[in-house]
Design a protein around this motif. Structure first.
Motif, short mmCIF file in Angstrom:
data_model
loop_
_atom_site.label_atom_id
_atom_site.label_comp_id
_atom_site.label_asym_id
_atom_site.label_seq_id
_atom_site.Cartn_x
_atom_site.Cartn_y
_atom_site.Cartn_z
N VAL A 1 0.84 -1.20 0.00
CA VAL A 1 0.00 0.00 0.00
C VAL A 1 0.87 1.25 0.00
O VAL A 1 0.58 2.23 -0.70
CB VAL A 1 -0.95 -0.02 1.22
N ALA A 2 1.96 1.22 0.78
CA ALA A 2 2.87 2.37 0.80
C ALA A 2 3.51 2.57 -0.56
O ALA A 2 3.71 3.72 -1.01
CB ALA A 2 3.95 2.16 1.87
N ARG B 1 7.99 5.93 6.07
CA ARG B 1 7.02 6.67 6.87
C ARG B 1 5.60 6.19 6.56
O ARG B 1 4.79 6.01 7.46
CB ARG B 1 7.13 8.18 6.58
N ASP B 2 5.33 5.98 5.27
CA ASP B 2 3.99 5.55 4.88
C ASP B 2 3.68 4.14 5.40
O ASP B 2 2.53 3.84 5.74
CB ASP B 2 3.85 5.56 3.36
N VAL B 3 4.69 3.28 5.45
CA VAL B 3 4.46 1.92 5.96
C VAL B 3 3.94 1.98 7.39
O VAL B 3 3.06 1.19 7.78
CB VAL B 3 5.75 1.09 5.88
N ASP B 4 4.47 2.90 8.19
CA ASP B 4 4.07 3.00 9.60
C ASP B 4 2.86 3.90 9.81
O ASP B 4 2.39 4.02 10.95
CB ASP B 4 5.24 3.55 10.43
N VAL C 1 -5.35 -1.56 4.67
CA VAL C 1 -5.27 -3.03 4.71
C VAL C 1 -6.47 -3.60 5.47
O VAL C 1 -7.09 -4.58 5.06
CB VAL C 1 -3.95 -3.49 5.34
N ARG C 2 -6.82 -2.96 6.61
CA ARG C 2 -7.95 -3.45 7.40
C ARG C 2 -9.25 -3.37 6.61
O ARG C 2 -10.14 -4.22 6.76
CB ARG C 2 -8.08 -2.66 8.70
N ALA C 3 -9.38 -2.37 5.76
CA ALA C 3 -10.59 -2.26 4.94
C ALA C 3 -10.73 -3.45 4.00
O ALA C 3 -11.84 -3.98 3.80
CB ALA C 3 -10.56 -0.95 4.15
N ASP C 4 -9.61 -3.89 3.43
CA ASP C 4 -9.67 -5.08 2.57
C ASP C 4 -10.03 -6.33 3.37
O ASP C 4 -10.76 -7.19 2.89
CB ASP C 4 -8.33 -5.28 1.86
#
Length: 623
Positions: A523-524, A566-569, A577-580
């Motif tokens: 996603v990042a 930064r985006d990973v965290d 990810v939780r939405a999927d």
């Protein structure tokens, strides 16, 4: 009452993450159960016709024929009827025991939470019928038959469910199978404790000592089937010598055969051996490949696969042929229909089972002891509880053991047969009422993609307006998902601009510890327009998904690494990810990979040809 679960090319969710999705092999197994039920019914009809024909004396004399096995001075002699009930049925219960062990070790009953409601339902479904039987049956020897009403015949039950149940009943079948696992254990325990003869101490001590051998074999890493089979045969002989019913040996032996999930390393070794055989098809290489394939699958599963067809298509029909033949001539039928024993059996099975199973399970769920499977409603439970009144196999076995009086035994058998018919009719009424009054026409996981594809939010490859959409829920650490990446590329080449492929995240952290972090990394990367490049890198390096590894992949594909980390965290990345994962739950995806073709969950294999056929069908429908 017999089940087998085979391998599956899908990684299942851990018990704490998601409910497991029923696999293709299990669906095929259920079809085998229904097919076996057809043979079972045919055997019942033949037995009844034969026993009431001019040749009925041949029916009796056949099963009274003596059979002896002798080796040197040792011999084992029984009549043919006892060879069936004490020999062949021991093999039947051996398969049951292996299935129970599999379910408890790596199957549907591994998690503690999901077993509670089936246990509650099974206990209620044995206590209530037994109490009703004792309330109706007279005392004396007739009271011994209370065990007749505690069993459920899974083959007949699933066959009836396929005919009278909801159109899609996968989740209800899982619930009923879990319930019959408990039923199996208790029924065999009752046979051993109540209906066995006098117990001899030394053979019993030998049995208990022999039980340690399979555990030692498993600890020593013995993967061949033969040593376990030898131990079980010895256990069977000692059980007969101890005076216990042979079903105890079968169930106990099955419980001792180890079951374990497939180790990824073993699967990869087997694949390498097979590739070596393709390159060099010599005998020794082929034998090595065969051994590698066998070692990748547990002894439990291999024995189940080998023995299940024999139990389904031979052993249980032969048992029915030997035990269902009741001579109804000379007023026997009239006497049975006015006998309290017959009606005690009928009421126990057709009233006690629905009340005991249905109320216990529904109230247990209502009071928070556990949850019913997703898609299963209380009305479905009562319909399945009605069908659980089809006792048959175990009921016939216990009837033969419980009554020495021939008349009482025949009356109980008539009650079992009549109860099977009435239980099926009652189940049909309950399911039809649920459909008509409550609109409950399915007892399955959701089958429709929820939410639909969003071209902006989803990871999409292909034209937005393509007539075909293939959605895959996947896990970057799942080896089966890595193989399907090639499948999706082949399908895109085959269908061109007619197909768009959508990737959704379903990390299974209980199974794959790096999967969630890998999903966040993808996603990042998408935030910098490099999702598919990161997607490919993660699948290419499934065994290397540590923080430093993924940072290196970000640099390789040209990302701003500091921004990427930064985006990973970032919480927004985790929320994406939780939405999927929530959409997977809402859509009925319980394992990876799971595919949706034009918004409908694909059921079955996910090889290129199978998915292509499903896409072709959807394309024709869209046109």
């Amino acid at each position: 009452m017999w089940r087998v679960k085979r391998g599956n090319s899908q990684t299942r969710a851990g018990r704490q993450a998601l409910l497991a999705q029923l696999s293709g092999p299990v669906r095929r197994f259920l079809a085998t159960e229904v097919g076996g039920a057809g043979l079972l019914l045919a055997a019942v009809v033949v037995a009844m016709v034969w026993a009431n024909s001019p040749w009925s004396e041949h029916y009796e004399s056949l099963w009274a024929t003596e059979g002896t096995i002798a080796i040197g001075g040792a011999e084992l002699s029984m009549d043919l009827g006892h060879w069936v009930s004490d020999g062949l049925m021991a093999l039947f219960f051996f398969v049951i025991g292996m299935e129970v062990r599999y379910e408890l070790s790596v199957g549907e009953l591994t998690g503690g939470g999901r077993i509670v409601i089936p246990v509650v339902g099974a206990v209620g479904g044995m206590v209530v019928p037994a109490l009703l039987y004792l309330a109706i049956a007279p005392g004396g020897e007739a009271a011994n038959g209370w065990g007749v009403v505690i069993g459920t015949d899974t083959a007949f039950m699933l066959g009836a469910l396929a005919v009278v149940g909801p159109r899609f009943s996968t989740q209800l079948r899982i619930f009923l199978l879990a319930l019959t696992v408990i039923d199996d254990i208790v029924a065999v325990s009752v046979i051993g404790a109540v209906y066995s003869g006098s117990i001899r101490f030394w053979p019993l001590a030998g049995m208990l000592a022999l039980c340690a051998v399979p555990m030692l074999l498993n600890r020593w890493g013995v993967w061949r089937s033969a040593p376990y089979v030898v131990v079980v045969v010895a256990l069977w002989l000692l059980t007969l010598r101890a005076g216990l019913h042979a079903s105890i040996a079968g169930m106990l032996g099955g419980l001792l055969v180890p079951a374990h999930p497939r180790a990824r390393e073993a699967v990869e070794r087997a694949a390498r051996s097979f590739r070596a055989f393709r390159q060099s098809p010599m005998a020794d290489v082929g034998m090595a490949a065969r051994r590698g394939l066998q070692r990748a699958v547990s002894v439990n599963e291999r024995l189940q696969s080998a023995l299940h067809p024999w139990t389904s298509y031979l052993i249980v029909p032969v048992f029915a042929l030997a035990n269902a033949g009741v001579d109804l001539r000379g007023g026997v039928l009239g006497d049975a229909l006015t006998s309290p024993v017959t009606w005690a059996v009928v009421v126990g099975l057709t009233v006690g089972k629905p009340i005991g199973v249905g109320l216990s399970a529904v109230l247990g769920a209502r009071f928070g002891l556990g949850r019913l499977p997703q898609g299963v409603r209380p009305a479905h439970v009562f319909g399945g509880a009605a069908l659980s009144g089809i006792g048959f196999t175990v009921s016939l076995l216990i009837a033969r053991l419980a009554f020495e009086d021939r008349l009482l035994r025949d009356e109980a058998i008539v009650g079992v047969l009549l109860g099977a018919v009435l239980a099926t009719v009652l189940g049909w009424i309950v399911f039809r009422a649920a459909a008509a009054l409550r609109g409950l026409r399915e007892a399955d996981l959701p089958r429709v993609l929820d939410p639909p594809v969003d071209p902006v939010a989803d990871h999409v490859k292909g034209p937005r307006d393509a007539p075909l959409t293939l959605v895959e829920y996947a896990d970057f650490e799942c080896p089966f998902c890595a193989r399907t990446t090639g499948v999706s590329e082949e399908l895109r080449e085959r269908f061109g601009d007619d197909l768009r492929y959508v990737f959704r995240h379903l990390p299974l952290p209980d199974v794959h510890p790096h999967a969630e972090f890998a999903a966040r990394a993808a996603v990042a990367a998408a935030a910098q327009g490099r999702f598919w490049e990161m997607h490919d890198r993660l699948f290419e390096h499934q065994g290397e998904l540590e923080y430093e590894d993924i940072a290196g992949y970000a640099a390789e594909i040209g990302l701003d690494v500091e921004r990427f980390l930064r985006d990973v965290d970032d919480e927004e990345t985790a929320a994406r990810v939780r939405a999927d994962v929530r959409s997977a739950e809402a859509s009925g995806a319980r394992g990876t990979p799971t595919f949706y073709v034009n918004g409908r969950r694909h059921v079955g294999p996910h090889d290129t040809e199978t998915l292509a056929a499903a896409l072709e069908e959807a394309l024709q429908a869209s046109r």
